[in-house]
Design an enzyme around this catalytic site. Sequence first.
Site, short mmCIF file in Angstrom:
data_model
loop_
_atom_site.label_atom_id
_atom_site.label_comp_id
_atom_site.label_asym_id
_atom_site.label_seq_id
_atom_site.Cartn_x
_atom_site.Cartn_y
_atom_site.Cartn_z
NE ARG A 117 -33.89 2.95 5.38
CZ ARG A 117 -33.76 3.29 4.98
NH1 ARG A 117 -34.62 4.97 5.49
NH2 ARG A 117 -32.46 4.24 4.81
CB THR A 405 -35.20 12.00 9.83
OG1 THR A 405 -34.34 11.22 8.27
CG2 THR A 405 -36.64 11.30 10.58
CG ASP A 445 -30.15 7.16 4.18
OD1 ASP A 445 -29.06 7.02 4.04
OD2 ASP A 445 -30.75 6.74 4.82
CB SER A 469 -32.34 3.72 8.39
OG SER A 469 -33.32 5.39 9.62
CB SER A 470 -29.03 6.75 11.41
OG SER A 470 -28.03 5.88 11.40
N GLY A 492 -30.90 12.53 11.24
CA GLY A 492 -29.41 11.72 10.30
C GLY A 492 -28.89 10.80 10.99
#
Length: 585
Positions: A117, A405, A445, A469-470, A492
């Site tokens: 990340r 994504t 984010d 993050s999801s 998302g």
Amino acid sequence: MSNLVTKGLFSLLFISTSLCATAAPDTKRQDREPEAATGLIIKKTVVTDHAMVASANPYASKAGFNILKQGGSAVDAAIAVQLVLTLVEPQSSGIGGGAFMLHWDKKSQKLTTFDGRETAPSAATSDMFLDENGRAIPWIKAVVGGKSVGVPGVLAGLKKAHEQYGKLPWNVLFKDAIELAETGFIVSSRLEKLVAMEFNPGITKLPTIKNYFFPEGKAIKAGQLLKNPKLAAVYRSIAKEGTKVFYQGWIAKKITTAVQQSPIAPGRLTLADMSNYQAKELPAVCGPYRQYQICGMAPPSSGGVAIIQMLGQLEHFDIAQYSMNDPQFAHLFTQSSRLAFADRNRYIADSSFVNVPTQGLIDKRYLAQRASLINLDKDMGNAVAGEPEGALSQADDNAYELPSTSHISIVDEYGNAISMTTSVEMGFGSALMVEGFILNNQLTDFSLDPKQNGLWVANRLEPGKRPRSSMAPMMVFNQDKGLKMVIGSPGGSRIINYVAQTMIAILDWQLDPQSAINLPRITNRNQVTTLEKGTDLVKLKPALEEKGHKVVVRDLNSGIQAIVLSKGKLHGGADPRREGIAIGY
């Protein structure tokens, strides 16, 4: 045209013809998300004996397949896939972004995760996205330009994984991506559409990306051959010198210069920030669901915890008795999601900076107590975060998570597996393009407001911190600890619902992966209940409204890639809402 491109196109056409049936297009459809569904392809489950890769683009899946056929590992194939996705699906992910990866080593029976990340620059401040009056700026003003860029982490994460689990030499993994960037790839109708939509205003305002996607002032078109020689040069350098050149050499200098000198919202990223970046290897977060064990990423990903929570709460109900089109399933699913999102928005953040009560959130007793809040006949409205063991008093956040994504699922011939979700955040990221690749806008984010009602938000912006993050790369294991499923999705914050729903379809309803992926979508992020436009689920609207739901009908753009292991075979599926494929041998 090179052999690679010719073979790639032939493979794409062959795979599409042999595995898919085409329906008439809906010419009235007006998609307004950067990754919206096409609604054109009905795909079938792919079954193979030895190895499989499922990714969001046929070129990328073919590159991963080539690596697997050479005896490469799942990690090797994931690297090849990501390199090609950077080229052919630049709006969604790339080496200018970040990723979360689960890795299963069959021989040692070890599950681990790699956190690639992005991190905030050392000069970042919590008030960076506030206006002169101390209010959060509109998201559209936050995402474009250098201010939103975090240190890219995907390459560092992949390199760390390769050092432990790679089988083929690092430079071999770049071959297909280099050749494809040099000789060109055929622009898909989806990429044409997303560029034409100009969902990200930066692609027409920042000169480098505008020149790439609008050569001679005209938007790229489907069927056009698009070359990216600058990216090929970057890949040649990284293939030869490793990731050091990206984080400390000439590429790092190009990145930081672009961020600091951005024509829009110059950023604070420095060479020291790039040089100091470290990917992390972390234990997975796991919890039971019926006879299975489900595992995902630890924070700062909220996806793993939230899905374990959702399924742990739904375990108290007989989900198998329902179907997707049953309003009672839709009700139970959305109520469980409300509870999980309430906890997510309050507690999940980078655990290196704040206390995250991860084990408390997935504790069986806590989930039973949360499940007891679900009324079978009435929507609960806005759910309130619970008080799991180890929780501290914090405020809810208001971060934006947009659906651009990509996800990669891979199982190699040795039984090892990868579940990797990768992103540049918004469609086309920050719109800063450097040497042929796009930089992320992941700093958005973080919660744009660092405080709410006098309390600090856990997911506030801080120097060196990873944004929440999801993304939810997941794996499922049988009672005998054997691997059952590899799954994940873009989308998302709706990723959590997309993945949870598909897992239920496979585990509870015993659907094959493609049939499960093809199901219409339902989501609730502790706001409204959303039903996928143009599907049978829309018929549930009156019944749900009778239960008190506020219902919205709209396009829902999941991008599930799943592989299920059953009876010695690999069964793979790719979401019909996007152009990806599963391929194996």
